[in-house]
Design a protein around this motif. Structure first.
Motif, mmCIF file in Angstrom:
data_model
loop_
_atom_site.group_PDB
_atom_site.id
_atom_site.type_symbol
_atom_site.label_atom_id
_atom_site.label_comp_id
_atom_site.label_asym_id
_atom_site.label_seq_id
_atom_site.Cartn_x
_atom_site.Cartn_y
_atom_site.Cartn_z
ATOM 1 N N GLY A 183 0.696 -1.167 0.632
ATOM 2 C CA GLY A 183 0.099 -0.251 -0.045
ATOM 3 C C GLY A 183 0.915 1.262 -0.184
ATOM 4 O O GLY A 183 2.223 1.238 -0.545
ATOM 5 N N THR A 224 -5.112 1.617 -1.738
ATOM 6 C CA THR A 224 -5.332 0.913 -0.383
ATOM 7 C C THR A 224 -4.523 -0.407 0.459
ATOM 8 O O THR A 224 -3.829 -1.261 -0.280
ATOM 9 C CB THR A 224 -6.280 -0.055 -0.776
ATOM 10 O OG1 THR A 224 -7.679 1.180 -1.725
ATOM 11 C CG2 THR A 224 -8.004 -0.958 0.352
ATOM 12 N N PRO A 225 -4.437 -0.301 2.011
ATOM 13 C CA PRO A 225 -3.060 -1.496 2.601
ATOM 14 C C PRO A 225 -4.311 -2.452 2.548
ATOM 15 O O PRO A 225 -5.497 -2.459 2.842
ATOM 16 C CB PRO A 225 -3.153 -0.434 3.575
ATOM 17 C CG PRO A 225 -3.171 0.729 3.937
ATOM 18 C CD PRO A 225 -4.195 0.790 2.742
#
Length: 596
Positions: A183, A224-225
């Motif tokens: 991310g 987005t992680p």
């Protein structure tokens, strides 16, 4: 050879709440036993013949149709069992519906397997915002009024966490390093003391519409992680391969690229002499003596009753089953009941999330995208968590927004999600749409496959005392034990939160520049299901009269009992909870090292 029965630490559950503690205590030289109800599924590189125990869709049932036999309102309904969830007749959860009926469901089981739900989740691994830890004090001090909270319940029922974001932040860093997450930090509205993210993969081309929509609305965005390794991961010894496939984090991953707790935390310690994993073992109850858990009672894979003892005992079965285990123990042990159940708080303030979103279907002459090459999500934003946004909309708390890239990525997943709302009815919507035959089916796939783009939100649900877990008075599991009974509704302010955030998701898609022929948006307030984010029921705090656990997640009146799955949370947080559960477990592990 006789089995060992005494350990420094006995941990019940191998998922996000249990595995970090096992990992840390084993490395500290302590003897640790993990009891797991489900099987150990091996990756390709772990199997002597190079095969994997994972299937392409772990929720897909390939067996015969079954009928529900329990005396509940949906008795007689057909269902199909998967190999990672309990059979519905054997061990259901019972929900009370909005009209007062009791229905059996397997919703609320994250996964019955070593590694728990971390094997099957999408891997979205966001941190909570600093505000998520102090929602009561924040709302008490606000000048702006909340919408649809006529009796002031939101502030009265909310609780600040007994720890701050700043105290948990080093453990977020530890989790991101040891778990293996890709991310970007830039764009997040949170303080980072270190950046352990791996480099994300290139975004799927369909996600350019999300970029445009977020930018048009002034939403600061970030990649987005996701709990999937994209580079070699030294802490676990895993090697990165080509992971551009929706199979990795929408389904059970045969390669070990998804950072399940088995892949990243338990597998690397599995050969150490001071660690033992006993899979396919169901813990039946805990026995108390002189203010401590004296014995853990379980049944081995052959069904034989056995006991073990631990200087410390950690329960991390996922909140519903953890609370149920404690309640079952209280029924069998008078001292246990007095010490943990008489406060009246065990099982209370059960939480899930406010969730929902928006989805569009691209116009017929628009491009079709190959989403099977993608991971779960490309872009996220904290735009809806800042105080200006909350004041503007009269919300008590906000939540994260992110796009879903790999949903409906394959024909199988397209069928799974069509008009279906829970795992019991995976194929219900698809099979009951009588138009999906012949040319109708061909048209459906042509129209929808690779043509849909969705946005989701995940937000705090207002804590309510009457949202609770109990033991059902009459329904029993196959071992003769009372099953979990879940009674849950929505606060009127929850519906405001869900409406506002669903509208934000819609706005992103409307401003995306995409040409579409259908756009839908909405929330979960009309659905009795819970998105498998199982939280609360044994919240931690600073006052034993107002909480089940102390700030270290220890039961107030049981010196050696800890709960570290999502049950400890007094508020649900404005994001997916797994990373926070893991970070807190690493925090508790530091405390436990000093006790044994």
């Amino acid at each position: 050879m006789s089995m060992k029965t005494q350990f420094d630490m006995v941990i019940i559950g191998s998922g996000a709440g249990g595995a970090p503690i096992a990992h840390e205590l084993v490395l500290a030289g302590k003897s640790v036993l993990v009891l797991e109800k489900g099987p150990l599924l091996r990756y390709q590189h772990e199997h002597p013949r190079g095969l994997s125990d994972f299937k392409r869709d772990e929720f897909f049932a390939t067996g015969a149709e079954k009928r529900l036999q329990l005396e509940v309102s949906n008795k007689g309904r057909s269902y199909y069992s998967s190999h990672i969830e309990p059979d519905l007749n054997d061990e259901p959860h019972i929900y009370r519906t909005a009209d007062g009926r009791d229905e059996a469901t397997i919703e609320g089981y994250t996964a019955q397997v070593v590694g728990g739900g971390t094997h099957l989740y999408g891997g979205v691994s966001l941190r909570y915002s600093p505000l998520d830890f102090r929602l009561r004090s924040y709302n008490e001090g606000r000048a702006s009024r909340l919408r649809d909270d006529p009796n002031g319940e939101v502030v009265r029922e909310a609780r600040d966490w007994p720890i701050t974001y700043e105290q948990l932040e080093p453990y977020y860093c530890k989790g991101e390093r040891l778990v293996g997450i890709n991310g970007t930090r830039e764009g997040q509205a949170k303080m980072f003391s270190a950046d352990h993210y791996q480099k994300p993969l290139a975004a799927n081309p369909i996600s350019r519409y999300v970029e445009r929509g977020m930018d048009a609305l002034g939403m600061c965005r970030y990649r987005t992680p996701l709990a999937v390794i994209t580079e070699d991961h030294a802490p676990s010894g895993r090697k990165a391969h080509d992971s551009r496939t929706a199979f990795v984090n929408r389904y059970g991953d045969p390669l070990g690229l998804k950072s399940s707790t088995w892949a990243c935390l338990l597998g690397p310690i599995s050969r150490r002499e001071n660690f033992e994993l006993r899979a396919n073992c169901i813990v039946t109850h805990l026995e108390c003596q002189n203010g401590r858990v004296h014995r853990v009672h379980y049944r081995d894979p052959g069904g034989e009753p056995r006991t073990v003892e631990g200087k410390l005992v950690v329960v991390a079965c996922s909140a519903i089953e953890s609370v149920r285990l404690l309640m079952l123990s209280a029924e069998q042990d008078e001292e246990f009941r007095r010490r943990i159940h008489d406060s009246g708080l065990l099982g209370r303030y059960f939480l899930t999330h406010c969730f929902g979103g928006a989805e569009l279907r691209l116009a017929e002459d628009e491009e079709r995208y190959d989403k099977s090459i993608s991971l779960d999500s490309d872009w996220a934003t904290d735009f809806c968590t800042n105080s200006d946004f909350l004041d503007e909309h009269g919300l008590w708390a906000g939540g994260a927004l992110y796009n879903n890239t790999s949903d409906q990525a394959l024909p199988l997943s397209l069928a799974r999600t069509h008009r279906s709302s829970d795992l019991d009815t995976t194929w219900d919507g698809f099979l009951n749409d009588v138009g999906l035959t012949g040319e109708g089916l061909v048209d459906f796939i042509r129209r929808d496959f690779g043509k849909r783009l969705s946005m989701s939100y995940m937000a705090n649900q207002v804590p309510m005392r009457d949202n609770r877990i109990e033991l059902h008075p009459s329904v029993r599991d196959k071992w003769g034990r009372k099953v979990a009974y879940i009674l849950k509704g929505w606060h009127s302010h929850d519906r405001v939160v869900m409406q506002v955030l669903a509208n934000q998701c819609r706005a992103v898609l409307e401003r995306s520049g995409a040409r579409y022929d259908q756009l839908d948006w909405g929330s979960a307030d009309g659905v009795n299901r819970i998105a498998n984010h199982i939280l609360g029921g044994a919240r931690f705090g600073t006052d034993p009269k107002d909480s089940v656990l102390d700030p270290d997640c220890r039961a107030w009146q049981l010196d050696n009992l800890y709960l570290t799955d999502g049950s400890f949370m007094p508020t649900a947080g404005g994001a997916n909870p797994t990373l926070t559960i893991q970070a807190n477990a690493f925090r508790v592990a530091d405390h436990l090292k000093e006790r044994v």
